[in-house]
Design an enzyme around this catalytic site. Structure first.
Site, PDB file in Angstrom:
ATOM      1  N   ASP A 190       3.050  12.104  -7.761  1.00 35.27           N
ATOM      2  CA  ASP A 190       3.116  13.777  -7.025  1.00 35.27           C
ATOM      3  C   ASP A 190       4.589  13.203  -5.901  1.00 35.27           C
ATOM      4  O   ASP A 190       5.133  12.020  -6.443  1.00 35.27           O
ATOM      5  CB  ASP A 190       1.663  13.023  -5.708  1.00 35.27           C
ATOM      6  CG  ASP A 190       0.344  13.689  -6.365  1.00 35.27           C
ATOM      7  OD1 ASP A 190       0.441  14.325  -6.804  1.00 35.27           O
ATOM      8  OD2 ASP A 190      -0.189  13.088  -5.514  1.00 35.27           O
ATOM      9  N   TYR A 209      -2.142   2.824 -13.582  1.00 30.38           N
ATOM     10  CA  TYR A 209      -1.238   2.693 -12.248  1.00 30.38           C
ATOM     11  C   TYR A 209      -1.685   1.774 -10.977  1.00 30.38           C
ATOM     12  O   TYR A 209      -2.147   1.164 -11.668  1.00 30.38           O
ATOM     13  CB  TYR A 209      -2.469   4.039 -11.510  1.00 30.38           C
ATOM     14  CG  TYR A 209      -1.176   5.195 -11.663  1.00 30.38           C
ATOM     15  CD1 TYR A 209      -0.178   6.099 -10.825  1.00 30.38           C
ATOM     16  CD2 TYR A 209      -1.702   6.094 -12.376  1.00 30.38           C
ATOM     17  CE1 TYR A 209       0.033   6.919 -11.286  1.00 30.38           C
ATOM     18  CE2 TYR A 209      -1.136   7.581 -12.724  1.00 30.38           C
ATOM     19  CZ  TYR A 209      -0.349   7.729 -12.368  1.00 30.38           C
ATOM     20  OH  TYR A 209       0.254   9.007 -12.555  1.00 30.38           O
TER      21      TYR A 209
END
Lengths: 266, 266
Positions: free
Chosen positions: B64, B122
């Protein structure tokens, strides 16, 4: 070295210490110099804006141009009625984004942050890879070739103890005793990130960076652990070369006999 | 979502994969959008400058806006005669300072970096302190109040395994299966730096950031471990809130059945 300009200071009956973090990239080091940005000058400017009066700021350690700090300790005396906590949010409002106050305590007048420090911890970060790094390049030295961190770790253990570190000093005329006490010295690796941690009662100018310059030679296999120890034992200024660049170095913490929080008067 | 513009591409008989690092602060995410800087567009521009021809770049994970990457994996096909190693130094010459190519391999045509990925790691970084941080603020979320990382760690262990993660999805209309397999989920702390590590076969949009938003509530004592698990078990989109900000998140690594190096044809 420029002389610090004399300025009128206010009657100053209260003393404070600050723990300060900075990205040293844009600064010519901690100490005030004319016509270049320094950490000391930024702190003094912010203090004057906040409190309406000029206060001289004293640092516990003089970091060089481009060197960072996570825990630099500074002190100042003031007649201002501001409380310790006011200096955290207040100074962080006036300071540029690359300098921040982490902690503030009111302490007894006369507490000398430099002389009272029992030890300093520095860390030097190396990024061991061929390509540049958007996320780490501002705070690491990048070394492309293979580095044997086990050999670097073994070599740096010789630094531990009370020794004459003259070889790790940059020759700059008479400098007094070159004997220092090192408590911790270690090299470790996580993936391609290598960190050298050293704690000593005090450091000679450029001592950490000259040590790292030599340790990189060891890591590259261009110097043995015995040669490293030989240079140290020779105690001859200028022997440990090259000086590793400033951007990998961070003043991690300054230690006192008691935590600064416990010295707090408020 | 903007449509990717159609452009003429050259006959492309060779396929390459790149491991890419970026500081996502200045970008509207990985994927191409008109009139805003994106990682994909920067890579395509640099590739065109280097090889003299346009190549479409495909990413393994859509990060994002504002999200960073240490190990994003991308691929492209080209008719250029350049070798894999040429893409590292060549692209790093043309790319802006906040994007860098770390590794490059020539692989078999048709290797789909998104579908072939077996898992993604992540990491979300939290800085647990009151004052801002010059050295960590670009890549961490700062949380001022106390966070109990042991409670956060216990809660996040419930994520491990094959579950319906619908509650961690942001409601955005039909999205297909919300079942994912999480292999690793842990929270650890070093001084005031907290890191949440999660590895899963794939992630729903905003899944990591919604998970972190909930874990921060747990760390603050505003939600119990059981309530955390209850929200997860409810499997209702939008339940896990708030969405933690992008700047703390980094796509750390994309895993394949074999190391990319072992897939290399050169």
């Amino acid at each position: 070295m420029d002389l610090i300009p004399e300025r009128l200071t206010c009657p100053a009956d209260k003393q404070f210490v600050l723990v300060v973090e900075y990205d040293g990239t844009g600064y010519a080091g901690f100490q005030w110099q004319s016509n270049v940005p320094t950490i000391q000058a930024e702190l003094e400017t912010a203090l004057e804006k906040l409190s309406g009066r000029f206060c001289r700021v004293y640092g516990s350690s003089r970091t060089d141009s481009g060197v960072h700090a996570l825990g630099q300790v500074v002190s100042f005396s003031t007649g201002s009625e501001l409380k310790a906590r006011d200096y955290i949010s207040g100074l962080n409002h006036y300071l540029p984004a690359d300098i921040a106050v982490r902690e503030a305590y009111r302490i007894s007048p006369g507490f000398d942050v430099r002389r009272r420090a029992v030890s300093r911890q520095y860390r030097y970060h190396i990024l061991n890879r061929a390509s540049r790094s958007p996320l780490y390049q501002a705070t690491s030295l990048r070394v492309a070739g293979e580095l044997d961190t086990e050999r670097m770790d073994c070599a740096c253990r010789h630094l531990i103890g009370k020794h004459d570190f003259a070889s790790f000093a940059t020759p700059m005329g008479p400098m007094g005793s070159t004997i220092r006490r090192v408590g911790t010295a270690e090299v470790s690796r996580q993936d391609d990130r290598i960190v050298f941690i050293i704690v000593a009662n005090a450091f000679l100018p450029h001592q950490v960076r000259n040590t790292v310059g030599l340790l990189i030679k060891v890591g590259r296999g261009r110097m043995t652990e015995e040669e490293f120890k030989g240079i140290m034992d020779a105690a001859e200024p200028g022997l440990a070369q090259p000086t590793a660049p400033a951007m990998g170095l961070v003043l991690y913490r300054v230690n006192y006999a008691r935590e600064l929080k416990e010295e707090s008067l408020e």
